[in-house]
Structures are given as structure tokens and as C-alpha cells.
Motif scaffolding. Structure first.
Motif, short mmCIF file in Angstrom:
data_model
loop_
_atom_site.label_atom_id
_atom_site.label_comp_id
_atom_site.label_asym_id
_atom_site.label_seq_id
_atom_site.Cartn_x
_atom_site.Cartn_y
_atom_site.Cartn_z
N ALA A 41 0.81 -1.21 0.00
CA ALA A 41 0.00 0.00 0.00
C ALA A 41 0.85 1.26 0.00
O ALA A 41 0.35 2.35 0.30
CB ALA A 41 -0.95 0.00 1.20
N GLY A 42 2.14 1.15 -0.31
CA GLY A 42 2.96 2.35 -0.38
C GLY A 42 4.39 2.11 0.08
O GLY A 42 4.80 0.99 0.38
N ASN A 43 5.15 3.19 0.13
CA ASN A 43 6.55 3.15 0.55
C ASN A 43 6.87 4.40 1.35
O ASN A 43 6.19 5.42 1.22
CB ASN A 43 7.49 3.08 -0.65
CG ASN A 43 7.34 1.81 -1.46
OD1 ASN A 43 6.59 1.78 -2.42
ND2 ASN A 43 8.05 0.78 -1.06
N GLU A 44 7.92 4.32 2.14
CA GLU A 44 8.44 5.51 2.79
C GLU A 44 9.95 5.42 2.92
O GLU A 44 10.52 4.34 3.09
CB GLU A 44 7.79 5.75 4.14
CG GLU A 44 7.91 4.65 5.17
CD GLU A 44 7.22 5.03 6.47
OE1 GLU A 44 6.86 6.20 6.65
OE2 GLU A 44 7.08 4.15 7.33
N MET A 45 10.58 6.57 2.79
CA MET A 45 12.03 6.67 2.88
C MET A 45 12.36 7.71 3.95
O MET A 45 11.78 8.80 3.97
CB MET A 45 12.62 7.10 1.54
CG MET A 45 14.14 7.20 1.55
SD MET A 45 14.77 7.75 -0.05
CE MET A 45 14.17 9.44 -0.05
N TYR A 46 13.29 7.37 4.83
CA TYR A 46 13.71 8.29 5.88
C TYR A 46 15.15 7.95 6.26
O TYR A 46 15.65 6.85 5.95
CB TYR A 46 12.76 8.22 7.08
CG TYR A 46 12.48 6.83 7.58
CD1 TYR A 46 13.24 6.25 8.60
CD2 TYR A 46 11.44 6.08 7.04
CE1 TYR A 46 12.97 4.97 9.06
CE2 TYR A 46 11.17 4.80 7.50
CZ TYR A 46 11.93 4.26 8.51
OH TYR A 46 11.66 2.98 8.95
N PRO A 47 15.85 8.84 6.93
CA PRO A 47 17.30 8.67 7.17
C PRO A 47 17.70 7.34 7.80
O PRO A 47 18.69 6.73 7.39
CB PRO A 47 17.63 9.85 8.08
CG PRO A 47 16.67 10.90 7.67
CD PRO A 47 15.39 10.17 7.37
#
Length: 579
Positions: free
Chosen positions: A349-355
Motif C-alpha cells: 500500500a505504499g513506501n516511505e524513505m527516511y534517514p
């Protein structure tokens, strides 16, 4: 699972305002929820335009394409005669052009007017790429901007067709008389327009050959072979790329499962996958005979991959295979299985990118895994864009190959707006470069090192919002595509229309791409739209954040729909997944 897409998604637009399509109706099924369960292509992923997604098996494109409209006035079935060029132009083309550095690559795509068309249910996956590529534009089935986007074209004449896959939608678009006229008008004489898409098949290749379009993607037969989880696992093993401990076999009963898993020391807490699947729909979690029997009908007679179940964090990574080696994009975690977004367990249902999506050692190991797999795929004849699902074992910090998606994916929406993209060019531009016909120099080691470092300094997320109820409803009102903000009272409200999400500044803003509009229908699993933001959407506990739930609830509250009685004809929307 397959997200790729948005797919989906994973998984979805026009230079002129499209006329409202004629009503498309068919008798509502006796059990609407059954039709809803049927996967028909990535709005997403989805995907829905982008949305992540595996290649559907069935296709009825022959019937759809049987009665083709005559070709445009200037046929491209044979190579067009070259236009008259000046002596200076002839001299310039005689000397083979070679791009020697990143600056020249950027300049080439910002000034080259050669037309490149992204074709799909929605324009989600590569939306905004036209900021870097002068000749890039979109042809989409769904007009998310109601004709106001200058780079997105949707045909006004869309008679009802019950599409079964993303391939069928794309083939319909390519043979549509309005689309062919649109491409004709924007293609200089003597030039073959380039076409790119998420899903295509051999029929697509035949259409492009007949019309004189250049389909700048690996062969359909090769992609079909690599799309198999079994084939991917075997190829990866030959390259020294490890998968989660597994065995590939056929089973009929739980006793058969126990026999092979005992020999392979996999235990009884298992994950079973078939060769092809979409957004987690053919991934089964089994721990007992009762659970196996509940899904046995989907597994009997099929070669399956039976894996030891591990505590893992799913990581999505896109990459491009070039003649100089494999360029690896940033690492992202996946948003999967949340009931507020999708009705499918394990569904993308999606993606996320973070440090800190990965620590430095794990990030490097993941990059090397993808790069090693890409270099091996090059030996199979694969060129260009692909996506890899990597599994990080949170107990041992080992990284494993999850699966390969040989296509553009729903994650592309984030990949193409990262710090690395602005430092060099978006990842997909390297795919266009590989198929440009222009010679170029590229230090793949340097690019990968820079992108690996910059990936730890950026934050982006997106989620595909599906209809999760077991109802079939007529959409009476829907939120428009554009920029949304949190106002002074914390309410999530529409601010103004926007072309894409590339100018978002912080988590108080978001871009919503609407897929199904008023007049369409929604059902269980239908991709309503895709929301992109700079903020985090999942917490350290693995669930959706309070902020994410607020965004989802706010978007859902903007829809108004009327339940459809079983006796009422329904005009089913085409599948929107492109991821």
C-alpha cells in the motif's frame, strides 16, 4: 507481492479537457464482493496507477483489438523518410555524439525534444519526470486533472470495455484513434516516438511494431520469465544472492509440506508463495494443517516457494541496468497490510524513505545485493529499470532477496524526487539514457557511492488508499487532485490544484492523486487515489502513525457514494494499478 506499479499502488491526465466518457454499464454480479476480489491490475500501485503489482496471467486483448480503427494519415508501419536537414545538422549527426559527464547528460535531456510517452491507467509512476526530460509526456486512461495538466492526455471517447489487466488497458490506449492522432501530432517527421509503460505483453510489442513506435523496454518474453519468483530465486542463487531459507517444490497436502520443510530445517512457521502474484494476494502464511487446508486450492498443482518465516523489515529498492553496470536507487521500507489502507493481508500500500530506514552497514549490504543481482540479470539480456524487494532479518541483520519486479514500480514516485535525483538526474533518466541511442560515459561506482550517502538525508512517503469495505458503490463526489494542507485547526483541507508533488516542503503538506472520479464505482480493493507527503507514515511500532490515520480519514471523508443494489447495472471502472 508486487507493488510496482501504482501500481499497483501499485496500482492513475490531459493536455486538453477530456469529454465525459459515455456510460459504461453491465449487469451487477450476484455477489459484488466476488468481482471486487478479482485483481485487475497498480492505480500504484498503484495503481491504481502505481501501485506495485505482478503481471496478470490472463489476457483477452485479441478480442479488444480485433476491430482496430484505421491508422492515422501518416502510417509508421515502415520507417519514415528522414526530414531534410541542413549541412550543419548532417555534419553534427555524422560525428557520433558521446555524453562525457553528468552535466552533459542533464543538458541532453533538458534540450532534446524527441518524444517519449508514458502510457498507463494513470500517470502516477513517473509523474514529474517531465521536469527533467523535455520531450516526456503522459497518456493515461484516467484524467486525474480533468484536462488541466498540460503534459497529460486522456482520450475523450472511452466506451465501456471490461479490462482484465493493465496490459489490456495499455493496448487499448495505443490503438485508440485519439491517442494515435495525439502521438502523430507531437512526433516530428522521420522520428519514431518512444513508448514506456509498467505493464505490457507481446501484443503490445506487435502494436508498437505496426505503428512504428519504439517500445523502450526489455522484451516481454524475458520479463515474463523473470517475473516468476522461482526463476528469480534460481538466477539469484547462481549469482551468490541469497534468499530466505526455502525450498521450491510442489505439494498436495500438509504432510507433503512437513516432509520437505523438515528436510530443509525450515520449521512449521512458514510463508508459501506461488510463482506469480499481485500485492500479497498469492503469499500465504501457514503454521498448521488447518491453515494450509484453507488455502490449499491455490497451491495444489503449482510449483511453490516455501520459506522459513523470519522477523523482517521489507525494503524496496529500484535500480537500472546500463551498459556500464547497475545503478542502485535509495532504500525504502514498504507500507503493507494496514487495514486502514488495504483489505489484503500483506498487500502493498505504499513506501516511505527516511534517514534511518537502515543503518549504514545494512544499507550498503542491500545496495550490493541489488547491484550484484542487476549485473547477473544483464547476462540474461535485461536492460533498464527494475525493482527488488529485500528482506532485512531484524534478529540477525542479514539481508535476503525477497522478489524481483522487472518493471517500473510504485516506489518510482519517491525514487525520482530524492536528493540523489536532484544531485544528478532521476533514476529513470538512466533508463532513458540506456535506450537513447547516444553513446555515454558513466562512472557507476561514483554514482552508487554518492546516492548511497545522499539517501540517508531525505524523507518521503506515499500510500495507496483503497476502498476496504465489501460494498459496491456509485461515487457521487470525490476529492480533487492537488495540494492539501493542515490548516490552523489541524484539519486536512484542499489548498489548490497542482501538477505533481515535487514542490512539497514538509509534512504539513501532501499531494493527492485522485483515480476514480464522480460517476465511477468503487468496490473492495479499488484504488481510490494515492497520497504523497514528506512526513513519516509508519511508527517504530510498525503501525500507521496518528498523522497518517488523520490523512486517510480526511481523504475518505471527502468521498460521497451511494450503495448499488444488486439489480442495478454497474459500469465497472478499468483497473488502475500500474505499479
Amino acid at each position: 507481492m508486487v507493488r510496482k506499479a501504482a501500481s499497483s499502488g501499485a496500482e492513475a491526465t490531459q493536455e486538453t479537457t477530456a469529454a465525459k466518457p459515455a456510460a459504461r454499464t453491465r449487469k451487477a454480479p450476484a455477489k459484488p464482493e466476488a468481482a471486487v476480489e478479482q485483481e485487475t491490475v497498480s492505480p500504484v500501485t498503484t495503481v491504481s496507477p502505481a501501485v506495485k503489482t505482478a503481471t496478470p496471467r490472463a489476457s483477452s486483448t485479441k478480442s479488444t483489438l480485433a476491430k482496430r480503427i484505421p491508422a492515422p494519415r501518416r502510417s509508421r508501419t515502415s520507417k519514415p523518410a528522414p526530414r531534410n536537414r541542413s549541412k550543419a545538422e548532417a555534419k553534427a549527426s555524422a560525428a557520433a555524439r558521446r555524453l562525457k559527464n553528468m552535466s552533459e547528460i542533464r543538458h541532453y535531456f533538458r534540450t532534446d525534444e524527441s518524444p517519449v510517452f508514458f502510457v498507463g491507467p494513470s500517470s502516477f509512476n513517473l509523474l514529474g519526470l517531465d521536469r527533467w526530460v523535455r520531450g516526456f509526456s503522459y497518456i493515461a486512461y484516467y484524467d486525474s486533472w480533468e484536462g488541466t495538466h498540460p503534459r497529460v492526455f486522456t482520450p475523450s471517447d472511452r466506451p465501456y470495455v471490461e479490462f482484465q489487466s493493465g496490459e489490456e488497458i495499455n493496448n487499448w490506449l495505443l490503438t485508440n484513434h485519439e491517442v494515435r492522432a495525439h502521438i502523430e501530432q507531437r512526433t516530428p517527421s522521420g522520428v519514431h516516438p518512444k513508448v514506456v509503460m509498467v505493464f505490457f505483453d507481446e501484443e503490445t510489442e506487435h502494436i508498437c511494431q505496426e505503428l512504428g513506435y519504439e517500445l523502450i523496454l526489455p522484451p516481454a518474453a524475458l520479463r515474463e520469465r523473470l517475473d516468476s519468483k522461482m526463476e528469480t530465486t534460481r538466477i539469484a542463487q547462481s549469482a551468490g544472492v541469497h534468499s530466505v531459507p526455502n525450498v521450491m517444490t510442489t505439494v498436495e497436502t500438509w504432510s507433503d509440506v512437513l516432509k520437505v520443510t523438515k528436510s530443509a530445517k525450515l520449521g512449521t512457521d512458514l510463508v508459501i508463495q506461488t510463482a506469480y502474484g499481485d500485492s500479497g494476494k498469492t503469499t500465504y502464511f501457514v503454521t498448521s494443517e488447518e491453515e494450509f487446508d484453507a488455502v490449499a486450492e491455490h497451491l495444489k498443482g503449482e510449483e511453490v516457494k516455501i520459506m522459513k518465516r523470519i522477523n523482517n523489515r521489507p525494503i524496496a529498492v529500484e535500480a537500472v541496468i546500463t551498459r556500464h553496470g547497475t545503478i542502485v536507487g535509495p532504500c525504502m521500507t514498504e507500507i503493507t497490510g494496514h487495514k486502514a489502507l488495504t483489505p489484503y493481508r500483506g498487500g502493498w500500500a505504499g513506501n516511505e524513505m527516511y534517514p534511518d530506514v537502515l543503518d549504514d552497514p545494512a544499507r550498503h549490504a542491500t545496495t550490493e545485493l541489488v547491484r550484484k543481482l542487476g549485473d547477473r540479470l544483464a547476462n540474461e539480456g535485461y536492460r533498464g529499470f527494475f525493482e527488488v524487494d529485500v528482506l532485512l532479518d531484524t534478529d540477525t541483520d542479514e539481508v535476503y532477496l525477497g522478489e524481483l519486479n522487472p518493471r517500473i514500480s510504485g516506489a518510482s514516485a519517491i525514487t525520482n524526487v530524492t536528493a540523489g535525483a536532484y544531485a544528478d538526474v532521476p533514476l529513470f533518466v538512466f533508463h532513458l539514457l540506456e535506450y537513447s541511442g547516444v553513446e555515454f560515459d558513466l562512472d557507476v561506482d561514483e554514482v552508487n557511492a554518492r546516492w548511497e550517502e545522499l539517501a540517508s538525508e531525505d524523507e518521503w512517503s506515499h500510500m495507496v488508499i483503497k476502498h476496504t469495505d465489501r460494498t459496491v458503490e456509485h461515487i457521487d463526489a470525490a476529492p480533487p487532485t492537488g495540494l492539501y494542507v493542515l490548516d490552523g485547526q489541524g484539519r486536512f483541507v484542499f489548498a489548490h490544484r497542482e501538477l505533481d508533488w515535487h514542490l512539497l516542503n514538509n509534512e504539513s503538506e501532501a499531494f493527492y492523486l485522485r483515480i476514480y472520479a464522480p460517476g465511477d464505482y468503487r468496490w473492495k480493493g479499488a484504488d481510490l487515489g494515492i497520497l504523497v507527503t514528506k512526513g513519516r507514515l509508519q511508527g517504530s511500532h510498525g503501525g500507521l502513525t496518528i498523522h497518517a490515520r488523520h490523512l486517510i480519514e480526511s481523504i475518505r471523508s471527502m468521498y460521497r457514494a451511494t450503495p448499488v443494489p444488486e439489480s442495478e447495472p454497474v459500469k465497472w471502472p478499468a483497473p488502475a494499478k500500474g505499479n
